[in-house]
Design a protein around this motif. Sequence first.
Motif, PDB file in Angstrom:
ATOM      1  N   LEU A  71      41.447  25.752  41.969  1.00 29.40           N
ATOM      2  CA  LEU A  71      41.180  26.558  43.169  1.00 29.40           C
ATOM      3  C   LEU A  71      39.920  27.407  43.005  1.00 29.40           C
ATOM      4  N   PHE A  72      39.743  28.026  41.843  1.00 30.29           N
ATOM      5  CA  PHE A  72      38.544  28.828  41.600  1.00 30.29           C
ATOM      6  C   PHE A  72      37.298  27.960  41.758  1.00 30.29           C
ATOM      7  N   ASN A  73      37.358  26.751  41.236  1.00 32.84           N
ATOM      8  CA  ASN A  73      36.217  25.837  41.334  1.00 32.84           C
ATOM      9  C   ASN A  73      36.024  25.329  42.761  1.00 32.84           C
ATOM     10  N   HIS A  74      37.106  25.018  43.454  1.00 33.79           N
ATOM     11  CA  HIS A  74      37.014  24.509  44.819  1.00 33.79           C
ATOM     12  C   HIS A  74      36.445  25.569  45.770  1.00 33.79           C
ATOM     13  N   TYR A  75      36.940  26.786  45.651  1.00 29.05           N
ATOM     14  CA  TYR A  75      36.471  27.888  46.507  1.00 29.05           C
ATOM     15  C   TYR A  75      35.409  28.695  45.754  1.00 29.05           C
ATOM     16  N   ASN A  76      34.323  28.025  45.380  1.00 30.36           N
ATOM     17  CA  ASN A  76      33.312  28.664  44.542  1.00 30.36           C
ATOM     18  C   ASN A  76      32.489  29.722  45.285  1.00 30.36           C
ATOM     19  N   GLY A  77      32.620  29.816  46.598  1.00 24.69           N
ATOM     20  CA  GLY A  77      31.974  30.868  47.367  1.00 24.69           C
ATOM     21  C   GLY A  77      32.832  32.113  47.514  1.00 24.69           C
ATOM     22  N   VAL A  78      33.992  32.101  46.935  1.00 24.93           N
ATOM     23  CA  VAL A  78      34.935  33.225  46.994  1.00 24.93           C
ATOM     24  C   VAL A  78      34.867  33.987  45.681  1.00 24.93           C
ATOM     25  N   GLN A  79      34.907  35.310  45.748  1.00 25.34           N
ATOM     26  CA  GLN A  79      35.007  36.133  44.543  1.00 25.34           C
ATOM     27  C   GLN A  79      36.484  36.444  44.318  1.00 25.34           C
ATOM     28  N   PHE A  80      37.013  35.974  43.208  1.00 20.71           N
ATOM     29  CA  PHE A  80      38.401  36.231  42.835  1.00 20.71           C
ATOM     30  C   PHE A  80      38.451  37.372  41.837  1.00 20.71           C
ATOM     31  N   TYR A  81      39.464  38.221  41.978  1.00 27.88           N
ATOM     32  CA  TYR A  81      39.697  39.329  41.061  1.00 27.88           C
ATOM     33  C   TYR A  81      41.109  39.202  40.516  1.00 27.88           C
ATOM     34  N   ARG A  82      41.230  39.048  39.223  1.00 29.12           N
ATOM     35  CA  ARG A  82      42.541  39.044  38.578  1.00 29.12           C
ATOM     36  C   ARG A  82      42.812  40.464  38.122  1.00 29.12           C
ATOM     37  N   VAL A  83      43.874  41.046  38.620  1.00 25.47           N
ATOM     38  CA  VAL A  83      44.130  42.477  38.414  1.00 25.47           C
ATOM     39  C   VAL A  83      45.146  42.684  37.292  1.00 25.47           C
ATOM     40  N   GLY A  84      44.722  43.449  36.279  1.00 25.61           N
ATOM     41  CA  GLY A  84      45.627  43.918  35.242  1.00 25.61           C
ATOM     42  C   GLY A  84      46.201  42.872  34.322  1.00 25.61           C
ATOM     43  N   SER A  85      45.616  41.717  34.215  1.00 25.29           N
ATOM     44  CA  SER A  85      46.146  40.668  33.361  1.00 25.29           C
ATOM     45  C   SER A  85      45.238  40.416  32.169  1.00 25.29           C
ATOM     46  N   LYS A  86      45.841  39.925  31.115  1.00 21.86           N
ATOM     47  CA  LYS A  86      45.102  39.539  29.926  1.00 21.86           C
ATOM     48  C   LYS A  86      44.171  38.370  30.277  1.00 21.86           C
ATOM     49  N   ILE A  87      42.967  38.384  29.714  1.00 22.64           N
ATOM     50  CA  ILE A  87      42.030  37.281  29.936  1.00 22.64           C
ATOM     51  C   ILE A  87      42.436  36.129  29.032  1.00 22.64           C
ATOM     52  N   ILE A  88      42.752  34.997  29.647  1.00 16.48           N
ATOM     53  CA  ILE A  88      43.133  33.833  28.863  1.00 16.48           C
ATOM     54  C   ILE A  88      41.939  32.891  28.734  1.00 16.48           C
ATOM     55  N   GLU A  89      41.970  32.050  27.724  1.00 16.50           N
ATOM     56  CA  GLU A  89      40.840  31.171  27.399  1.00 16.50           C
ATOM     57  C   GLU A  89      40.390  30.321  28.587  1.00 16.50           C
ATOM     58  N   GLN A  90      41.329  29.781  29.343  1.00 17.87           N
ATOM     59  CA  GLN A  90      40.989  28.888  30.455  1.00 17.87           C
ATOM     60  C   GLN A  90      40.185  29.594  31.547  1.00 17.87           C
ATOM     61  N   TYR A  91      40.255  30.915  31.606  1.00 18.64           N
ATOM     62  CA  TYR A  91      39.578  31.674  32.662  1.00 18.64           C
ATOM     63  C   TYR A  91      38.295  32.351  32.193  1.00 18.64           C
ATOM     64  N   GLU A  92      37.941  32.231  30.926  1.00 21.58           N
ATOM     65  CA  GLU A  92      36.827  33.000  30.373  1.00 21.58           C
ATOM     66  C   GLU A  92      35.482  32.710  31.034  1.00 21.58           C
ATOM     67  N   ASN A  93      35.193  31.480  31.380  1.00 22.28           N
ATOM     68  CA  ASN A  93      33.850  31.114  31.844  1.00 22.28           C
ATOM     69  C   ASN A  93      33.786  30.767  33.325  1.00 22.28           C
ATOM     70  N   ILE A  94      34.736  31.223  34.088  1.00 26.95           N
ATOM     71  CA  ILE A  94      34.719  30.960  35.521  1.00 26.95           C
ATOM     72  C   ILE A  94      33.868  32.032  36.196  1.00 26.95           C
ATOM     73  N   LYS A  95      32.784  31.607  36.804  1.00 30.18           N
ATOM     74  CA  LYS A  95      31.772  32.542  37.313  1.00 30.18           C
ATOM     75  C   LYS A  95      32.239  33.383  38.505  1.00 30.18           C
TER      76      LYS A  95
END
Length: 111
Positions: A71-95
Amino acid sequence: VLVPANPVMNCGATATHIAGFDGHKEIYLLGFDSYNMEPEKVNNIYVGTNAYGKENEIYEYELWTGQMVNLFNHYNGVQFYRVGSKIIEQYENIKNLKHISYEKFKQNVGG
Protein backbone atom coordinates in the motif's frame (compact mmCIF):
# COMPACT_ATOMS: atom_id res chain seq x y z
CA VAL A 1 -19.16 -4.24 -2.07
CA LEU A 2 -18.11 -0.74 -1.04
CA VAL A 3 -14.37 -1.49 -0.89
CA PRO A 4 -12.69 -0.27 -4.12
CA ALA A 5 -10.98 -3.03 -6.13
CA ASN A 6 -12.08 -5.46 -3.38
CA PRO A 7 -8.59 -6.46 -2.17
CA VAL A 8 -8.21 -9.37 0.19
CA MET A 9 -6.42 -7.78 3.15
CA ASN A 10 -6.77 -7.47 6.89
CA CYS A 11 -9.02 -4.71 8.24
CA GLY A 12 -6.20 -2.21 8.95
CA ALA A 13 -4.74 -2.56 5.46
CA THR A 14 -8.23 -2.32 3.96
CA ALA A 15 -8.92 0.90 5.89
CA THR A 16 -5.58 2.29 4.68
CA HIS A 17 -6.42 1.28 1.10
CA ILE A 18 -9.79 3.05 1.27
CA ALA A 19 -8.21 6.23 2.68
CA GLY A 20 -5.62 6.24 -0.11
CA PHE A 21 -8.20 5.44 -2.77
CA ASP A 22 -10.41 8.26 -1.49
CA GLY A 23 -7.57 10.70 -2.19
CA HIS A 24 -6.30 11.53 1.28
CA LYS A 25 -2.76 12.92 1.07
CA GLU A 26 -1.83 12.33 4.72
CA ILE A 27 -2.75 9.14 6.55
CA TYR A 28 -1.97 8.55 10.22
CA LEU A 29 -1.63 4.93 11.33
CA LEU A 30 -2.32 4.27 15.02
CA GLY A 31 -2.15 0.71 16.33
CA PHE A 32 -0.38 -0.60 13.21
CA ASP A 33 2.42 -2.34 15.11
CA SER A 34 3.30 -5.00 12.49
CA TYR A 35 5.28 -6.91 15.08
CA ASN A 36 4.68 -8.87 18.23
CA MET A 37 6.95 -8.84 21.26
CA GLU A 38 5.53 -12.21 22.34
CA PRO A 39 4.95 -14.28 19.17
CA GLU A 40 3.11 -16.98 21.12
CA LYS A 41 0.46 -14.43 22.16
CA VAL A 42 -1.69 -11.96 20.30
CA ASN A 43 -0.94 -8.31 21.20
CA ASN A 44 -4.29 -6.72 20.51
CA ILE A 45 -6.81 -5.06 22.79
CA TYR A 46 -9.63 -7.00 21.11
CA VAL A 47 -8.16 -10.46 21.71
CA GLY A 48 -10.74 -12.88 23.05
CA THR A 49 -13.72 -10.68 22.20
CA ASN A 50 -16.57 -11.63 19.89
CA ALA A 51 -15.41 -12.22 16.28
CA TYR A 52 -11.71 -11.91 17.20
CA GLY A 53 -8.98 -14.47 17.82
CA LYS A 54 -7.79 -15.99 21.05
CA GLU A 55 -4.60 -14.93 22.83
CA ASN A 56 -2.66 -18.07 21.90
CA GLU A 57 -3.55 -18.14 18.18
CA ILE A 58 -0.81 -17.48 15.64
CA TYR A 59 -1.24 -14.38 13.50
CA GLU A 60 0.38 -13.55 10.19
CA TYR A 61 2.42 -10.45 10.98
CA GLU A 62 4.68 -10.93 7.94
CA LEU A 63 1.66 -11.14 5.63
CA TRP A 64 0.11 -8.03 7.19
CA THR A 65 3.40 -6.14 7.00
CA GLY A 66 3.71 -7.08 3.32
CA GLN A 67 0.19 -5.77 2.68
CA MET A 68 1.14 -2.42 4.20
CA VAL A 69 4.40 -2.20 2.23
CA ASN A 70 2.41 -2.79 -0.96
CA LEU A 71 0.00 0.00 0.00
CA PHE A 72 2.81 2.45 0.83
CA ASN A 73 4.34 1.75 -2.58
CA HIS A 74 1.01 1.87 -4.44
CA TYR A 75 -0.04 5.19 -2.86
CA ASN A 76 3.38 6.78 -3.28
CA GLY A 77 1.84 10.28 -3.45
CA VAL A 78 0.47 9.89 0.08
CA GLN A 79 2.46 10.74 3.21
CA PHE A 80 1.92 8.01 5.80
CA TYR A 81 2.66 8.53 9.48
CA ARG A 82 3.07 5.54 11.78
CA VAL A 83 2.32 6.80 15.27
CA GLY A 84 4.07 5.49 18.36
CA SER A 85 5.30 2.20 16.94
CA LYS A 86 8.71 0.61 16.82
CA ILE A 87 10.44 0.97 13.45
CA ILE A 88 10.67 -2.46 11.89
CA GLU A 89 13.17 -3.47 9.20
CA GLN A 90 10.56 -3.78 6.43
CA TYR A 91 9.57 -0.11 6.89
CA GLU A 92 13.03 1.47 7.23
CA ASN A 93 13.51 2.65 3.63
CA ILE A 94 10.00 3.59 2.61
CA LYS A 95 10.22 7.21 1.48
CA ASN A 96 6.57 8.18 2.06
CA LEU A 97 6.42 6.68 5.58
CA LYS A 98 7.44 8.62 8.68
CA HIS A 99 7.50 7.34 12.23
CA ILE A 100 6.28 9.88 14.76
CA SER A 101 5.54 10.01 18.47
CA TYR A 102 2.07 10.45 19.96
CA GLU A 103 3.11 13.95 21.02
CA LYS A 104 4.03 14.86 17.43
CA PHE A 105 0.73 13.34 16.27
CA LYS A 106 -1.18 15.61 18.67
CA GLN A 107 0.73 18.64 17.36
CA ASN A 108 0.05 17.68 13.73
CA VAL A 109 -3.69 17.25 14.19
CA GLY A 110 -4.13 20.18 16.56
CA GLY A 111 -4.82 18.20 19.73
